[in-house]
Design an enzyme around this catalytic site. Structure first.
Site, PDB file in Angstrom:
ATOM      1  N   CYS A  96      95.533  14.370 118.588  1.00 38.70           N
ATOM      2  CA  CYS A  96      95.124  12.991 118.364  1.00 38.70           C
ATOM      3  C   CYS A  96      93.749  12.973 117.727  1.00 38.70           C
ATOM      4  CB  CYS A  96      95.079  12.212 119.682  1.00 38.70           C
ATOM      5  SG  CYS A  96      96.651  12.155 120.573  1.00 38.70           S
ATOM      6  N   GLY A 151      97.269  12.059 113.740  1.00 38.96           N
ATOM      7  CA  GLY A 151      98.285  11.351 114.498  1.00 38.96           C
ATOM      8  C   GLY A 151      98.820  10.164 113.744  1.00 38.96           C
ATOM      9  N   ASN A 180      91.919  13.164 123.486  1.00 42.17           N
ATOM     10  CA  ASN A 180      92.655  14.137 122.683  1.00 42.17           C
ATOM     11  C   ASN A 180      92.754  15.423 123.484  1.00 42.17           C
ATOM     12  OD1 ASN A 180      93.784  15.745 120.641  1.00 42.17           O
ATOM     13  ND2 ASN A 180      91.769  16.232 119.804  1.00 42.17           N
ATOM     14  N   GLY A 181      93.958  15.895 123.732  1.00 44.48           N
ATOM     15  CA  GLY A 181      94.141  17.132 124.483  1.00 44.48           C
ATOM     16  C   GLY A 181      95.328  17.039 125.417  1.00 44.48           C
ATOM     17  N   TYR A 202      95.209  24.604 110.518  1.00 39.87           N
ATOM     18  CA  TYR A 202      96.052  23.521 110.029  1.00 39.87           C
ATOM     19  C   TYR A 202      95.515  22.117 110.230  1.00 39.87           C
ATOM     20  CZ  TYR A 202     100.027  20.341 109.672  1.00 39.87           C
ATOM     21  OH  TYR A 202     100.838  19.308 109.347  1.00 39.87           O
TER      22      TYR A 202
END
Length: 561
Positions: free
Chosen positions: A2, A31, A105-106, A261
């Site tokens: 995210c 996201g 995020n995670g 990436y």
């Protein structure tokens, strides 16, 4: 994976939502499933708009105009441990204590014990499957323990320090306390990224920004970017900035997959240029490709990247090998990342919608294809008797989409093709916030390099070594002792990851579960309150922004359009 964002403007009536919306568009690559913004007005009242969909679709001019106030939190999401349901769009909100908005995020790895604690001991209701909501409620419960009418920075640091003891896993978080300020913190291992920047004003004061990547600060006019350190919490108000390292003893291990990436090439994470690290990946990979070319008498005519992530490494690889570099695929930028799309069939269909191969660059050539990560799901179909060979680089994860891309090159007339990857073979699940499939779905799981090549329809696959991958990133910041490479090694920096947990995570992440939870095209969900409350409740001051709502209705709700 995210993208999170927090913004505090010195002007309490400032148009925070406009800047947050612009900033979220810069994080859209992190996201595409859902996005949301919650702002806070001068009187401590929250205004919210969130929904499934991309930033450009959810936030039109009317939606942004209803988000009042000079500070706010934003989020772009694709689901990992939770579902694709509208109810799990972030930011989340709880009204007690003090009014807290939260974006994360995670992924946590001890959600079962946390949920039991919140139910049995804290008596706090968890309304979704999202571990982000659990983090929020752990934080809220720790603040609740103060019993104070008004809290201060010391209380907040104590609450976050307790959270870091209770919660295991990866988390980069941004929170907003009603009428108080913005808070950012990062897990003790620093697995997921978040940083801070500021913008000087004419009166000597500063606006503050928190974001997942530095590119947001660059594009939005903020300077002095610095990473939130692992285990650190930072609190900004209109009068102060406070920061403290709350968990200094854990091993710093950022996720190396960010550099392979996810992050934009123009970002700098933990002092490492993503662009330069990808150049180094291409340089080191070129050495292995050169050796294979000599040993196996393979001739390569051209290097072609699959847009967009691989371009930097592909160009460097081509230069190192003295080979022509060409753009052979044209990308339709109005189709989202296939890696993020739920459902194998949808991913397969969207590959050819997303990319078009130009026969002029492929026909009759031995092609080295370089790809970012669009080579996706495992395929069990048999190959035909093809003689073409394909060259592919970066991170081969699954296989069906890779077969589609490889077949596109063959259909365009590629004579021979070889496959190479800037990353080692991915054989293990990611438990820290990247939606990898279960190990049995990974094309490299239980397969040799030759078997991987056969599974994706290639004659040869070359994987980067783990040592070279780490070296390509760490050379730019020797202060990073190690990286989380668990998808390659199966070694999880936080510990606590066993077979039972991995099986549980695989069930949560299954595409079938996501399709079951996701809204259908026949019944679209309008933007609005979709957090823990699951509905509007004006008695607690949470105001929703609804597309299509008339000016009269907005006025009746107390929202100024």
């Amino acid at each position: 994976m995210c993208g999170i964002l927090g913004l505090l403007l010195q002007n309490p009536d400032g148009p925070a939502a406009t800047e947050i919306c612009e900033a979220l568009s810069l994080l859209q690559h992190r996201g595409q499933d859902a996005c949301g913004i919650v702002t806070c007005g001068a009187k401590g009242r929250f205004y919210q708009c969130k929904a499934n969909g991309m930033v450009r679709d959810v936030f039109d001019a009317k939606a942004v105009a209803t988000l009042l106030g000079g500070m706010g939190v934003g989020h772009v999401r694709y689901p990992t441990a939770g579902s694709s349901a509208h109810s799990e769009a972030q930011p989340f909100y709880v009204n007690s204590p003090y009014g807290i908005v939260f974006a994360h995020n995670g992924n946590l790895i001890n959600t079962t014990s946390l949920k039991h604690f919140l139910d049995a001991d804290a008596h706090r209701h968890i309304n979704t499957d999202s571990d982000s909501e659990m983090l929020l409620n752990i934080f809220a419960n720790n603040l609740q323990k103060t019993g104070k009418f008004r809290i201060n920075e010391e209380d907040i640091f104590t609450a976050i320090q307790g959270l870091m003891v209770q919660c295991r896993g990866a988390y980069a978080c941004v929170a907003m306390l009603a009428g108080f300020g913005i808070i950012a913190f990062r897990d003790p291992n620093g697995i997921r990224p978040v940083g801070m920047a500021s913008r000087a004003l004419a009166d000597g004061k500063r606006d503050y920004l928190f974001a997942s990547e530095s590119v947001v600060a660059d594009a939005c006019g903020f300077a002095d970017w610095e990473d939130v350190q692992p285990g650190e919490a930072i609190i900004v108000t209109r009068n102060s900035l406070s920061r403290r390292r709350l968990a200094p003893d854990a091993t710093f291990a950022p996720d190396i997959f960010e550099y392979v990436y996810f992050a934009r090439p123009d970002s700098v994470l933990d002092g490492v240029s993503v662009y330069r690290s990808r150049m180094a990946m291409g340089q080191l990979l070129a050495e292995d490709v050169r050796r294979i070319m000599v040993e196996e008498q393979v001739r390569i005519d051209v290097v072609i990247p699959v847009p967009d992530t691989s371009r930097v490494a592909a160009l460097e690889l081509a230069q190192q090998l003295g080979l022509p570099y060409r753009e052979g695929f044209v990308k339709n930028r109005y189709v989202g990342r296939t890696f993020i799309m739920p459902g194998q069939q949808m991913r397969r269909q969207n590959v050819r919608r997303k990319l078009n191969a130009m026969a002029l660059e492929f026909s009759g050539k031995n092609v080295l294809l370089v790809d970012g990560k669009d080579m996706l799901t495992l395929s069990k179909q048999k190959k035909g008797n093809k003689t073409e060979r394909i060259c592919y680089k970066d991170s081969i994860v699954r296989g069906t989409t890779s077969k589609e891309i490889i077949q596109m090159a063959k259909d365009a007339g590629a004579k021979k093709v070889l496959v190479a990857s800037c990353a080692p073979p991915i054989r293990h699940s990611n438990v820290y916030g990247i939606d990898m499939p279960s190990p049995t779905e990974l094309v490299a799981h239980g397969r040799t390099t030759e078997e991987v090549a056969a599974a994706i329809g290639a004659d040869r696959v070359i994987f980067q070594t783990i040592e070279n991958l780490v070296a390509s990133v760490r050379q730019f910041n020797s202060a990073i002792p190690t990286f989380d490479c668990s998808v390659f090694t199966g070694e999880y920096i936080t510990g606590g990851v066993d077979d039972a947990y991995l099986a549980h995570l695989s069930r949560l992440r299954s595409d079938n579960a996501k399709r079951k939870e996701a809204p259908t095209e026949a019944a679209p969900v309008a933007p609005g309150c979709a957090g823990p409350l699951n509905g509007a409740d004006d008695t607690i001051g949470l105001y929703n922004s609804w597309k299509g709502t008339s000016e009269k209705e907005l006025a009746e709700r107390g929202v100024v359009a």
